[in-house]
Structures are given as structure tokens and as C-alpha cells.
Design a protein around this motif. Structure first.
Motif, PDB file in Angstrom:
ATOM      1  N   ASN A   1      -9.781  -2.517  -1.089  1.00 24.52           N
ATOM      2  CA  ASN A   1     -10.964  -1.563  -1.711  1.00 24.52           C
ATOM      3  C   ASN A   1     -12.555  -2.351  -2.209  1.00 24.52           C
ATOM      4  O   ASN A   1     -12.975  -2.204  -2.878  1.00 24.52           O
ATOM      5  N   CYS A   2     -12.123  -3.396  -1.080  1.00 24.87           N
ATOM      6  CA  CYS A   2     -13.665  -4.009  -0.735  1.00 24.87           C
ATOM      7  C   CYS A   2     -14.286  -3.429   0.005  1.00 24.87           C
ATOM      8  O   CYS A   2     -14.279  -2.567   1.147  1.00 24.87           O
ATOM      9  N   MET A   3     -15.340  -2.122  -0.174  1.00 23.05           N
ATOM     10  CA  MET A   3     -16.710  -1.291  -0.197  1.00 23.05           C
ATOM     11  C   MET A   3     -17.759  -1.817   0.694  1.00 23.05           C
ATOM     12  O   MET A   3     -18.427  -2.078  -0.365  1.00 23.05           O
ATOM     13  N   PRO A   4     -18.298  -1.741   0.869  1.00 21.06           N
ATOM     14  CA  PRO A   4     -19.231  -2.585   1.573  1.00 21.06           C
ATOM     15  C   PRO A   4     -20.240  -0.918   1.533  1.00 21.06           C
ATOM     16  O   PRO A   4     -19.589   0.235   1.630  1.00 21.06           O
TER      17      PRO A   4
ATOM     18  N   LYS B   1      -8.229  -1.356   8.293  1.00 16.69           N
ATOM     19  CA  LYS B   1      -8.927   0.405   7.784  1.00 16.69           C
ATOM     20  C   LYS B   1     -10.201   0.340   6.404  1.00 16.69           C
ATOM     21  O   LYS B   1      -9.425  -1.039   5.922  1.00 16.69           O
ATOM     22  N   CYS B   2     -10.694   1.041   6.576  1.00 26.77           N
ATOM     23  CA  CYS B   2     -11.463   0.057   5.447  1.00 26.77           C
ATOM     24  C   CYS B   2     -12.128   1.660   4.386  1.00 26.77           C
ATOM     25  O   CYS B   2     -12.561   1.911   5.697  1.00 26.77           O
ATOM     26  N   ASN B   3     -13.080   1.340   3.374  1.00 27.71           N
ATOM     27  CA  ASN B   3     -14.453   2.607   2.849  1.00 27.71           C
ATOM     28  C   ASN B   3     -14.963   2.173   2.848  1.00 27.71           C
ATOM     29  O   ASN B   3     -15.232   0.896   2.989  1.00 27.71           O
TER      30      ASN B   3
ATOM     31  N   ASP C   1     -16.377   9.323  14.157  1.00 27.89           N
ATOM     32  CA  ASP C   1     -15.455   8.961  14.879  1.00 27.89           C
ATOM     33  C   ASP C   1     -14.898   7.992  14.870  1.00 27.89           C
ATOM     34  O   ASP C   1     -14.375   7.351  16.293  1.00 27.89           O
ATOM     35  N   ASP C   2     -15.047   6.618  13.728  1.00 27.77           N
ATOM     36  CA  ASP C   2     -14.928   5.612  13.981  1.00 27.77           C
ATOM     37  C   ASP C   2     -13.366   5.645  13.352  1.00 27.77           C
ATOM     38  O   ASP C   2     -13.061   5.783  11.508  1.00 27.77           O
ATOM     39  N   PRO C   3     -11.793   5.434  13.613  1.00 25.18           N
ATOM     40  CA  PRO C   3     -10.479   5.807  12.621  1.00 25.18           C
ATOM     41  C   PRO C   3     -10.750   4.514  11.436  1.00 25.18           C
ATOM     42  O   PRO C   3     -10.102   4.895  10.974  1.00 25.18           O
ATOM     43  N   ARG C   4     -11.489   3.247  12.039  1.00 26.23           N
ATOM     44  CA  ARG C   4     -11.467   2.430  10.714  1.00 26.23           C
ATOM     45  C   ARG C   4     -12.047   2.608   9.770  1.00 26.23           C
ATOM     46  O   ARG C   4     -11.323   2.405   8.936  1.00 26.23           O
ATOM     47  N   PHE C   5     -13.296   3.561  10.024  1.00 25.55           N
ATOM     48  CA  PHE C   5     -13.748   3.743   8.296  1.00 25.55           C
ATOM     49  C   PHE C   5     -13.685   5.275   8.411  1.00 25.55           C
ATOM     50  O   PHE C   5     -14.126   6.090   8.583  1.00 25.55           O
ATOM     51  N   GLU C   6     -13.823   5.541   6.653  1.00 28.52           N
ATOM     52  CA  GLU C   6     -13.628   6.444   5.560  1.00 28.52           C
ATOM     53  C   GLU C   6     -14.679   6.545   4.851  1.00 28.52           C
ATOM     54  O   GLU C   6     -15.176   5.619   3.814  1.00 28.52           O
ATOM     55  N   LEU C   7     -16.056   7.160   5.100  1.00 27.22           N
ATOM     56  CA  LEU C   7     -16.563   7.420   3.722  1.00 27.22           C
ATOM     57  C   LEU C   7     -16.665   7.871   3.166  1.00 27.22           C
ATOM     58  O   LEU C   7     -16.577   9.261   2.714  1.00 27.22           O
ATOM     59  N   THR C   8     -16.953   7.441   2.092  1.00 27.90           N
ATOM     60  CA  THR C   8     -15.737   8.063  -0.147  1.00 27.90           C
ATOM     61  C   THR C   8     -17.013   7.791  -0.743  1.00 27.90           C
ATOM     62  O   THR C   8     -16.280   8.453  -1.853  1.00 27.90           O
ATOM     63  N   MET C   9     -17.648   6.966  -0.522  1.00 28.75           N
ATOM     64  CA  MET C   9     -18.518   7.357  -1.757  1.00 28.75           C
ATOM     65  C   MET C   9     -20.064   7.338  -1.498  1.00 28.75           C
ATOM     66  O   MET C   9     -20.543   6.363  -0.253  1.00 28.75           O
ATOM     67  N   LEU C  10     -21.153   8.128  -2.822  1.00 30.78           N
ATOM     68  CA  LEU C  10     -22.700   8.124  -2.111  1.00 30.78           C
ATOM     69  C   LEU C  10     -22.598   6.917  -3.271  1.00 30.78           C
ATOM     70  O   LEU C  10     -22.555   7.494  -4.572  1.00 30.78           O
TER      71      LEU C  10
ATOM     72  N   THR D   1     -13.687  13.271   3.962  1.00 33.95           N
ATOM     73  CA  THR D   1     -13.341  12.073   2.789  1.00 33.95           C
ATOM     74  C   THR D   1     -14.112  11.847   1.202  1.00 33.95           C
ATOM     75  O   THR D   1     -13.810  10.505   1.146  1.00 33.95           O
ATOM     76  N   LEU D   2     -15.274  12.391   1.434  1.00 32.27           N
ATOM     77  CA  LEU D   2     -16.544  11.689   0.061  1.00 32.27           C
ATOM     78  C   LEU D   2     -15.919  12.831  -0.478  1.00 32.27           C
ATOM     79  O   LEU D   2     -16.021  13.505  -1.204  1.00 32.27           O
ATOM     80  N   THR D   3     -15.177  11.542  -2.155  1.00 33.04           N
ATOM     81  CA  THR D   3     -14.787  12.164  -2.996  1.00 33.04           C
ATOM     82  C   THR D   3     -15.036  11.498  -4.633  1.00 33.04           C
ATOM     83  O   THR D   3     -15.009  11.303  -5.457  1.00 33.04           O
ATOM     84  N   THR D   4     -16.465  10.338  -4.128  1.00 30.62           N
ATOM     85  CA  THR D   4     -16.676   9.101  -4.795  1.00 30.62           C
ATOM     86  C   THR D   4     -17.811   9.813  -4.941  1.00 30.62           C
ATOM     87  O   THR D   4     -19.418   8.995  -4.014  1.00 30.62           O
ATOM     88  N   ILE D   5     -19.068   9.686  -6.524  1.00 30.12           N
ATOM     89  CA  ILE D   5     -20.149   8.678  -6.658  1.00 30.12           C
ATOM     90  C   ILE D   5     -20.173   8.077  -7.473  1.00 30.12           C
ATOM     91  O   ILE D   5     -19.307   7.876  -8.121  1.00 30.12           O
TER      92      ILE D   5
END
Length: 473
Positions: free
Chosen positions: A151-154, A172-174, A211-220, A254-258
């Protein structure tokens, strides 16, 4: 003439939960401050650790109640913003409360690893990596991700930042994205230098993340410098941010968090200033209403409170060394420290803290100016937030030693000084006019409730400054 105790009692609703007077001396969280001064001397910096935990629990409870009252469907998580105070005892106290961590520098990554080695930070703890990121910072973030800190998230601050993670992240990372808020109208420029332009958010996701399977945008993420305040500016910026979340959420499932940032204010006056439950409920209602209007799920919410976490745990105490009448009406009390070097926000930002005498509460009071030890004309404190003046008890010296009638110097305390002051003043470094850093004492409560005090750092010595300046090897 009224006494100093009369002045405070008539001006404020006093005593308070934090402050009371016993035998004409001030107690802070039921701590005998005069006993500490007699034991450790002045100038003296105090950190009261239980206040850190109580602040975290207060905020968590306000959000819990607010979520229940508004029927908000998302979850709430508390992160501690390390830049408010990086000290190990502060971070460890915060982590006792199940918080996550927000960072702003590659050196923070060393703190994360040190806390992990001590069993204080788990690999699933959220590490929200904010700020503009030089090469060293991006490398440290990538190393944590590749080492299994899941859960280290840049938090992307620039469109170009993501390319480094494309090139170096193996696991894989968020990923999060910070939006550049508009500054308060009276600010010197219109839009924050930090974050992604609103117009670039959706294209950045679609072109470099989707389109990169390693990344999920989860936080704004967003933050405004004024912090959370009941003003039209704050509500306008929050609404604008939530609308952009909804727009992005419709193309990014995948964007679930602010993350609404930090900025929950602390008390800078004895008089209560903020209705915290109301402000938090209004934040929740605003997010819920806009999401319902836009037809998207209500997001989980992170905050990253720094000042609120640690600010009210701190106090700085000075002795009054002497008094000087510089004209017919300006009386100065000279302290045994410096505002510029010890409490730099009073100088740089005109920040007001709670200021109270420690002793002499049964004495008459005077309007005074407080002067620091440096040669700088700005090294003074002459206005409280609530009355734009400073009043303290008379010193009434009875000898050249300038002592009060009870044989003790007059002492003054500045309270809620626990955030940023050491970092901004350069802890352990050289100071303006080489005024030393105060002795720093950590206060805690044992299992039976008794107070414990331990010295974290003695008053800074001349030798330490001479080594920094190159006069000693």
C-alpha cells in the motif's frame, strides 16, 4: 486593580479542560508546570504524548458519528502527516492508534523502514507519498513497492512522474493523483504549484495509467492551504474536487478513494474556536450529495492530519529575565529565548499560540511586549489572537536579581506549539545569533496515570554549533 487571574477568568470561559490554576500557578493537562521548570530550567520545550493519541481518537470519533448521522456509505481512514513533526516519539505515539502515514520527502522512507524494523509499520500500512518528487524520492518509493509494501502509493504530482514508475516498478501497485487546487483569492498566485491540472486528470489516466496492468488508479487527492474551514472558498473547492472525482470515477472503476488532505485546525485561543463535528458532517454531506447527483458510489475518505495530530501536544516555556520601559508606555519583558529561533511561525506567519503566565496569577497585570534574545527587530510577540495585546502579571522585583515577590522569576508558557516549529527552526542546527535550542522534555502517563518525564535533548551547547560551523572537528 484586578489580578491576572481575574483578567483571564473574565475574558474567557476559564478554567478549561486543558488549563486550570492551583495555588496561583498554571496546570496544563493537570501537569505541575512549575515543578517541571524547577527540575529542568528554561527555556524548555515540552511534548505531552497522550494528547497525540487523544486528538487522533477525537477525529476518528467525529468521522464515525458523522458517517452514521449522514448515512455515508464510504469508510474513513486517518493518516499522520509526518512533516508536522518527524520525531520518533511522535510517530510512534501516532502509530499506536492504527493510523497510516503520509510522506513528503525521500528521507521519510528511512523513517518508514525504521518503523517497520521496530514492528510499528506493517507492509500493508498505507504510505501516501505526496509532493513533487526528485529522482531520490521516486527511487525510494519504487524500492518500497518492489520490497512488498503493498500500500505504498505514489500520489502523482506531475504528468511526467508516472514514467519513472513505468520504467522501474516490478510489482502491482496502487497510484494516486493530486489535483492542483485554486488558491485563496488573496493569495499571490491563482493555482497551486502542486498537483495535476484539473483538465489533465482524465487524459493522464487514459494515456499513461489505464492500460498498464501493474497500476491501478485508486485515490484522488487534494489539499488547500487554508485547511478545513467553514468558508465559501473551502466549500467551493471541495465541491469542485468532488465533481472531478465523479467525472474520473465514471471512466476509472478502480477509483474508490479520495484524500481531502490535512488542515483540521487546532485551538490557538483559550476560547473554543471550531465546531469540529459540524465541519466534518458538512464535508460528508457535501461529498454524499454530489456523488448522488452524479450517480457514482460514495468514495472511501482519507485525511492526513499533521498539525491537528501533534500541535496541541507541545508547549514552550520561558523565564522573564528583565523588564525595560522604552518610552512612556511600551514596557518590554525580555525572555530567555527567541521567537524567531524557537517559535518561527510567530515571526514568519504571524501565528498566534495560547500564551499564559505559569505563576503570579494572584498579582496585578500589565500590558507588555515580549522580546527575544536575537538582535533582530522582528524578534517579539505583542498580540494575542483574541485581544491584539499581551498582558502578564507584574514582576515586582525586590532585588537586582529581578525576582518576583515569592522569590521566583516570572515564567510564561506558549501552548499548542507541537507542530512544525522544530523543523522550521532547524532542530540541532545553527540559529540566528546562535541562540541555542531549548531543552526538550517528553511527558507521558504510566499505566497508573502518574506523570513521567524524560529528557529527549539537553539545551543546545556552544560546542555543537562550533562543530557545525567548522570551528571544531
Amino acid at each position: 486593580m484586578d489580578t491576572y487571574h481575574d483578567l483571564i477568568s473574565q475574558t474567557f470561559d476559564f478554567p478549561t479542560q486543558e488549563f486550570r490554576v492551583e495555588e496561583n500557578t498554571l496546570r496544563f493537562h493537570d501537569i505541575d508546570l512549575m515543578a517541571l521548570v524547577e527540575k529542568h530550567g528554561t527555556p524548555l520545550r515540552l511534548t505531552y504524548l497522550p494528547k497525540i493519541s487523544s486528538q487522533i481518537q477525537r477525529a476518528k470519533e467525529w468521522f464515525r458519528v458523522g458517517i452514521e448521522k449522514t448515512d455515508y456509505q464510504g469508510r474513513y481512514s486517518y493518516a499522520y502527516c509526518t512533516k508536522a513533526s518527524h520525531f520518533s516519539f511522535v510517530v510512534e505515539e501516532a502509530l499506536k492508534n492504527g493510523v497510516h502515514i503520509e510522506t513528503s520527502s525521500w528521507f521519510d522512507m528511512s523513517i518508514i523502514r525504521a518503523m517497520h524494523e521496530k514492528g510499528k509499520v506493517a507492509k500493508d500500512t498505507f504510505i501516501i507519498c505526496n509532493g513533487f518528487k526528485p529522482e531520490e524520492y521516486k527511487r525510494e518509493i519504487t524500492d518500497l513497492i518492489n520490497d512488498g509494501f503493498v500500500n505504498c502509493m505514489p500520489i502523482l504530482d506531475s504528468p511526467n512522474e508516472v514514467q519513472y514508475y513505468h520504467d522501474h516498478v516490478r510489482e502491482k501497485c496502487n497510484i494516486g493523483m493530486r489535483l492542483a487546487s485554486d488558491e485563496e483569492p488573496r493569495f499571490q498566485f491563482y493555482t497551486s504549484r502542486l498537483g495535476i491540472r484539473y483538465a489533465d486528470a482524465v487524459p493522464l489516466y487514459q494515456e499513461k495509467i489505464k492500460d498498464d496492468p501493474r497500476f491501478e488508479l485508486t485515490m484522488l487527492h487534494y489539499f488547500i492551504n487554508t485547511g478545513i474551514k467553514d468558508t465559501s472558498y473551502y466549500w467551493s473547492e471541495l465541491s469542485r474536487f468532488v465533481h472531478k472525482y465523479c467525472e474520473l470515477r465514471k471512466v476509472c472503476p478502480t477509483l474508490t478513494t479520495i484524500d481531502i488532505g490535512g488542515g483540521l485546525p487546532i485551538q490557538t485561543s483559550i476560547q473554543p474556536e471550531y465546531d469540529y463535528p459540524y465541519m466534518i458532517e458538512e464535508v460528508l454531506r457535501t461529498i454524499k450529495r454530489i456523488c448522488q447527483e452524479e450517480g457514482v458510489p460514495e468514495p472511501d475518505i482519507f485525511t492526513e492530519f499533521g498539525i491537528f495530530t501533534v500541535g496541541e501536544s507541545g508547549a514552550t516555556i520561558y523565564s522573564i529575565l528583565d523588564e525595560k520601559l522604552q518610552n512612556d508606555k511600551e514596557l518590554w519583558y525580555m525572555i530567555d529565548g527567541s521567537f524567531i529561533t524557537n517559535l518561527p511561525d510567530t515571526w514568519a506567519l504571524n501565528q498566534r499560540f495560547i500564551m499564559l503566565a505559569l505563576n503570579g496569577w494572584n498579582r496585578q497585570y500589565k500590558k507588555i511586549q515580549l522580546g527575544g534574545l536575537t538582535c533582530d527587530s522582528q524578534d517579539y510577540y505583542n498580540a494575542e489572537k483574541h485581544i491584539y495585546q499581551v498582558f502578564l502579571p507584574e514582576r515586582n522585583p525586590r532585588s537586582a536579581a529581578a525576582k518576583t515577590q515569592d522569590g521566583k522569576p516570572l515564567y510564561v508558557g506558549f501552548f499548542h506549539t507541537g507542530a512544525y516549529q522544530e523543523s522550521l527552526s532547524g532542530y540541532g542546527g545553527i540559529k540566528h545569533c546562535l541562540i541555542p535550542a531549548p531543552k526538550h522534555v517528553i511527558l507521558d502517563r504510566a499505566a497508573d496515570g502518574s506523570l513521567t518525564d524524560s529528557v529527549f535533548a539537553e539545551k543546545q551547547t556552544a560546542d555543537s554549533m562550533m562543530r557545525i560551523l567548522g570551528y571544531q572537528s
